[in-house]
Design a protein around this motif. Structure first.
Motif, PDB file in Angstrom:
ATOM      1  N   ASP A   1       9.647   1.560  -3.229  1.00  0.00           N
ATOM      2  CA  ASP A   1       9.216   0.276  -3.932  1.00  0.00           C
ATOM      3  C   ASP A   1       7.467   1.295  -4.055  1.00  0.00           C
ATOM      4  O   ASP A   1       6.613   0.273  -4.691  1.00  0.00           O
ATOM      5  CB  ASP A   1       9.033  -0.446  -3.241  1.00  0.00           C
ATOM      6  CG  ASP A   1      10.610  -0.974  -3.107  1.00  0.00           C
ATOM      7  OD1 ASP A   1      11.399  -1.501  -4.031  1.00  0.00           O
ATOM      8  OD2 ASP A   1      10.947  -1.269  -1.826  1.00  0.00           O
ATOM      9  N   ARG A   2       7.061   1.889  -3.885  1.00  0.00           N
ATOM     10  CA  ARG A   2       5.819   2.405  -3.736  1.00  0.00           C
ATOM     11  C   ARG A   2       5.345   2.979  -5.033  1.00  0.00           C
ATOM     12  O   ARG A   2       4.408   3.527  -5.536  1.00  0.00           O
ATOM     13  CB  ARG A   2       5.239   3.268  -2.594  1.00  0.00           C
ATOM     14  CG  ARG A   2       5.543   2.243  -1.158  1.00  0.00           C
ATOM     15  CD  ARG A   2       4.992   2.775   0.512  1.00  0.00           C
ATOM     16  NE  ARG A   2       5.555   4.567   0.002  1.00  0.00           N
ATOM     17  CZ  ARG A   2       6.590   5.123   0.664  1.00  0.00           C
ATOM     18  NH1 ARG A   2       6.642   3.988   2.162  1.00  0.00           N
ATOM     19  NH2 ARG A   2       6.676   6.210   1.098  1.00  0.00           N
TER      20      ARG A   2
ATOM     21  N   ALA B   1       5.096   4.691  -8.959  1.00  0.00           N
ATOM     22  CA  ALA B   1       4.594   4.566  -9.493  1.00  0.00           C
ATOM     23  C   ALA B   1       5.033   3.996 -10.562  1.00  0.00           C
ATOM     24  O   ALA B   1       4.628   2.938 -10.883  1.00  0.00           O
ATOM     25  CB  ALA B   1       3.379   5.897 -10.273  1.00  0.00           C
TER      26      ALA B   1
ATOM     27  N   THR C   1       7.422   2.908 -11.064  1.00  0.00           N
ATOM     28  CA  THR C   1       8.710   1.839 -10.362  1.00  0.00           C
ATOM     29  C   THR C   1       7.628   0.254 -10.416  1.00  0.00           C
ATOM     30  O   THR C   1       7.719  -1.230 -10.516  1.00  0.00           O
ATOM     31  CB  THR C   1       9.089   1.245  -9.012  1.00  0.00           C
ATOM     32  OG1 THR C   1       8.266   1.312  -7.705  1.00  0.00           O
ATOM     33  CG2 THR C   1      10.316   2.977  -8.539  1.00  0.00           C
ATOM     34  N   GLN C   2       6.272   0.617 -10.890  1.00  0.00           N
ATOM     35  CA  GLN C   2       5.251  -1.106 -10.595  1.00  0.00           C
ATOM     36  C   GLN C   2       5.327  -1.446 -11.964  1.00  0.00           C
ATOM     37  O   GLN C   2       4.730  -0.607 -13.397  1.00  0.00           O
ATOM     38  CB  GLN C   2       3.658  -0.047 -10.290  1.00  0.00           C
ATOM     39  CG  GLN C   2       3.668   0.722  -9.290  1.00  0.00           C
ATOM     40  CD  GLN C   2       4.451   0.070  -7.632  1.00  0.00           C
ATOM     41  OE1 GLN C   2       4.271  -1.309  -8.106  1.00  0.00           O
ATOM     42  NE2 GLN C   2       5.419   0.745  -7.130  1.00  0.00           N
ATOM     43  N   ARG C   3       5.432  -2.360 -12.064  1.00  0.00           N
ATOM     44  CA  ARG C   3       5.414  -3.052 -13.602  1.00  0.00           C
ATOM     45  C   ARG C   3       3.608  -4.323 -13.208  1.00  0.00           C
ATOM     46  O   ARG C   3       4.102  -4.474 -14.372  1.00  0.00           O
ATOM     47  CB  ARG C   3       6.265  -4.234 -13.176  1.00  0.00           C
ATOM     48  CG  ARG C   3       7.052  -3.485 -13.647  1.00  0.00           C
ATOM     49  CD  ARG C   3       8.533  -4.417 -14.566  1.00  0.00           C
ATOM     50  NE  ARG C   3       9.975  -3.818 -15.016  1.00  0.00           N
ATOM     51  CZ  ARG C   3      10.632  -3.381 -14.009  1.00  0.00           C
ATOM     52  NH1 ARG C   3      11.079  -3.934 -13.129  1.00  0.00           N
ATOM     53  NH2 ARG C   3      11.840  -2.110 -14.329  1.00  0.00           N
ATOM     54  N   TYR C   4       3.464  -4.452 -12.830  1.00  0.00           N
ATOM     55  CA  TYR C   4       2.232  -6.099 -12.182  1.00  0.00           C
ATOM     56  C   TYR C   4       1.386  -5.089 -11.640  1.00  0.00           C
ATOM     57  O   TYR C   4       1.325  -4.190 -10.534  1.00  0.00           O
ATOM     58  CB  TYR C   4       3.003  -7.548 -11.092  1.00  0.00           C
ATOM     59  CG  TYR C   4       4.116  -7.819 -12.518  1.00  0.00           C
ATOM     60  CD1 TYR C   4       4.208  -7.658 -14.014  1.00  0.00           C
ATOM     61  CD2 TYR C   4       5.378  -7.833 -12.070  1.00  0.00           C
ATOM     62  CE1 TYR C   4       5.142  -8.113 -14.973  1.00  0.00           C
ATOM     63  CE2 TYR C   4       6.556  -7.613 -13.034  1.00  0.00           C
ATOM     64  CZ  TYR C   4       6.117  -8.251 -14.031  1.00  0.00           C
ATOM     65  OH  TYR C   4       7.376  -8.728 -14.710  1.00  0.00           O
TER      66      TYR C   4
ATOM     67  N   ARG D   1       2.498  -5.695  -5.682  1.00  0.00           N
ATOM     68  CA  ARG D   1       3.910  -5.554  -5.471  1.00  0.00           C
ATOM     69  C   ARG D   1       3.684  -6.320  -3.998  1.00  0.00           C
ATOM     70  O   ARG D   1       3.065  -5.932  -2.333  1.00  0.00           O
ATOM     71  CB  ARG D   1       4.625  -4.828  -5.251  1.00  0.00           C
ATOM     72  CG  ARG D   1       6.120  -4.431  -4.781  1.00  0.00           C
ATOM     73  CD  ARG D   1       6.920  -3.653  -4.664  1.00  0.00           C
ATOM     74  NE  ARG D   1       7.413  -3.746  -6.564  1.00  0.00           N
ATOM     75  CZ  ARG D   1       7.843  -3.298  -7.096  1.00  0.00           C
ATOM     76  NH1 ARG D   1       8.017  -1.114  -6.747  1.00  0.00           N
ATOM     77  NH2 ARG D   1       8.355  -3.225  -8.139  1.00  0.00           N
TER      78      ARG D   1
ATOM     79  N   PRO E   1      -1.233  -1.320  -6.697  1.00  0.00           N
ATOM     80  CA  PRO E   1      -0.337   0.533  -6.731  1.00  0.00           C
ATOM     81  C   PRO E   1      -2.131   0.817  -8.077  1.00  0.00           C
ATOM     82  O   PRO E   1      -2.103   2.112  -7.479  1.00  0.00           O
ATOM     83  CB  PRO E   1       0.370   0.550  -7.212  1.00  0.00           C
ATOM     84  CG  PRO E   1       0.379  -1.334  -8.032  1.00  0.00           C
ATOM     85  CD  PRO E   1      -0.156  -2.033  -7.772  1.00  0.00           C
TER      86      PRO E   1
ATOM     87  N   ALA F   1      -1.494   1.808 -10.635  1.00  0.00           N
ATOM     88  CA  ALA F   1      -0.258   2.454 -10.936  1.00  0.00           C
ATOM     89  C   ALA F   1      -1.359   2.884 -12.064  1.00  0.00           C
ATOM     90  O   ALA F   1      -0.735   4.709 -12.290  1.00  0.00           O
ATOM     91  CB  ALA F   1       0.425   1.949 -11.610  1.00  0.00           C
TER      92      ALA F   1
ATOM     93  N   GLY G   1      -3.693   3.732  -4.266  1.00  0.00           N
ATOM     94  CA  GLY G   1      -3.241   2.994  -4.597  1.00  0.00           C
ATOM     95  C   GLY G   1      -3.575   1.985  -3.024  1.00  0.00           C
ATOM     96  O   GLY G   1      -3.684   3.015  -1.904  1.00  0.00           O
TER      97      GLY G   1
ATOM     98  N   LYS H   1       0.761   9.344  -6.216  1.00  0.00           N
ATOM     99  CA  LYS H   1       1.082   8.210  -7.314  1.00  0.00           C
ATOM    100  C   LYS H   1       2.883   8.018  -7.192  1.00  0.00           C
ATOM    101  O   LYS H   1       3.628   7.328  -7.322  1.00  0.00           O
ATOM    102  CB  LYS H   1       0.642   7.254  -7.992  1.00  0.00           C
ATOM    103  CG  LYS H   1      -0.778   6.844  -7.131  1.00  0.00           C
ATOM    104  CD  LYS H   1      -1.399   6.107  -8.844  1.00  0.00           C
ATOM    105  CE  LYS H   1      -3.223   5.713  -7.909  1.00  0.00           C
ATOM    106  NZ  LYS H   1      -3.825   5.126  -8.561  1.00  0.00           N
TER     107      LYS H   1
END
Length: 190
Positions: free
Chosen positions: A126-127, A129, A131-134, A137, A151, A153, A159, A180
């Motif tokens: 979940d942390r 980079a 997997t980050q969309r927004y 989180r 993040p 990102a 982050g 990241k």
């Protein structure tokens, strides 16, 4: 209770891209996104399997605005990869890629998801980079310990990982730019 096809679904039958409907009536909209975040866990924990630990269900959704400075939460979705029935410390649901709100165009600020056990800090996956969309989180466990990841990102700065304590965010770690990709946390000491 949210229902598939009415409140969430896959954009196509062969896709892992999930859409969710908003706003979720269980969450009161607010000009303060933290007020919306504080309502999420108690509402999610009322859903089937949300507190069933190893046999439980993870739920994913999004926080968004329609451009008017008011934040809303989407309905939660349990959609994710099919896993065999049985105990597992690995639960997954797909973060939504789009919000369907008939009142206007949604601008997504954050995704959120639950973990059906306690304690459960934000996972390495979940942390990471990739997997980050927004911008944010949010993750919470079955005892409503809330974690927030900012993040950054696509930025060279670290982050930031926070935990919610007494309606305040307490910084607990950084994810340095070189970390990241893996999501490795550098703990912050007070």
């Amino acid at each position: 209770m949210p229902r598939e096809a009415e409140h969430y679904g896959f954009t196509t039958s062969a896709s892992r891209r999930v859409w969710v409907r908003g706003p979720w009536e269980a969450i009161v909209p607010s000009n303060d996104i933290d007020e919306v975040i504080d309502q999420l866990c108690p509402a999610i924990m009322k859903l089937p399997g949300a507190m069933d630990r190893d046999y439980g269900q993870e739920y994913c959704g999004a926080l968004y605005t329609l451009g008017d400075g008011v934040y809303h939460a989407s309905f939660p979705s349990p959609l994710g990869p099919r896993r065999p029935v049985g105990p597992s410390k690995r639960k997954t649901c797909y973060a939504p890629m789009s919000i369907r709100d008939e009142r206007g165009r949604a601008s997504v600020i954050a995704d959120y998801h639950s973990h059906p056990w306690f304690p459960s800090p934000m996972s390495e996956e979940d942390r990471r980079a990739n997997t980050q969309r927004y911008f944010i989180r949010i993750q919470f466990d079955a005892r409503c310990i809330i974690h927030k990841l900012v993040p950054y990102a696509n930025e060279p700065r670290p982050g930031e990982l926070y935990v919610r304590v007494d309606k305040q965010w307490r910084l607990v770690g950084h994810i340095l730019p070189d970390d990241k990709a893996t999501g490795r946390i550098t703990t912050v000491t007070e």
